[in-house]
Design a protein around this motif. Sequence first.
Motif: not given
Length: 357
Positions: A80-95
């Motif tokens: 319920s929570r972690r996808p938000f944090k992980s999504g933010e981390a991936y957005r910072g490095i996304w190709n």
Amino acid sequence: MAASQVESGSPEQQRPAHAPADHPVIPRPKVGVVLVNLGTPDATDYWSMRRYLNEFLSDKRVVDYPSWKWQPLLQLIILSRRPFKSGEAYRGIWNTEKNESPLLTITRDQAHKVAEGLRERHGDQILVDFCMRYGNPSTDSVLRRMQAEGCERILFFPLYPQYASPTTATANDHAFRTLMKLKWQPAIRTVPAYFEHPAYLAALANSVRETYAAAESPPEVLVASYHGVPKRFLMEGDPYHCQCQKTTRLLRERLDWEEGAIQTAFQSQFGPEEWVGPQTVDHVAELARQGKKHIAVVSPAFSADCVETLEEIQEEIRDSFLAAGGERFTYVPCLNDRDDHIQALLAIIENELGGWV
């Protein structure tokens, strides 16, 4: 393959030797090589991240708690929570150019270069592809496609230099789950840990030398940061911790550095139990408190840069060092698709294909 196995005809479709004239043509027998990496979400939105994290964290090789205890916690709280944090981390490095994770981009590039190298040596008798343990392209889809294209023998290559049950073993598990569903299984070999391979160590040492040569000043300490595992795994026989320690030593010897010049640490701790240590995020802060002003970090367990290196090391771990008084932080990129790394992978593949080509 032996020429006697097939009749002459189309390069890709052939009629089996000694078959009647009305026998349907079948793909020419080939050998497949599959490069395997951990995985990637399809996108950075909540539901894409949730699907990816659910597959990853539901894997018993990764979290081996009883399902009755773990799944309610995972489904009701963590996912319920972690996808938000992980999504933010991936957005910072996304190709953003290819709309995919760097891990997917790099693994595809590695596969293309390996395919080119094998084609130069063996022509078209070897097919090369890649897959992910979690996410896409899935292990199941790639193995099925290779079989449909005529691969009667497949070399399955988890790109983890050090063996660990949550990485190498689960990748192999998933390959064999696919085989369990096939009426006609291809013969399959899995590639063992390669942390001691001279070509891998040479590429790793070269990457450190090049990064140091490009730095304005030489770092005082090199930290080899490996992905962590619970300490219990070590006690239960997983060789990962020992292989990481040995990798550090072999790298130091390859560089001809004195003892203490490279230090081993572990990152990405998850959950309440004790993990192998020291933890990288804490260790780099301690180095700063000891007066180290410039350190470098290398990631020998990762064959390609990913969220753990591009976000965790270059942001969280870097910030920990600087906040504790450090001044310069240098990151040594993963081996990715650099030529000496590709040559190392090719040397390993050639050895493991012995008797097949």
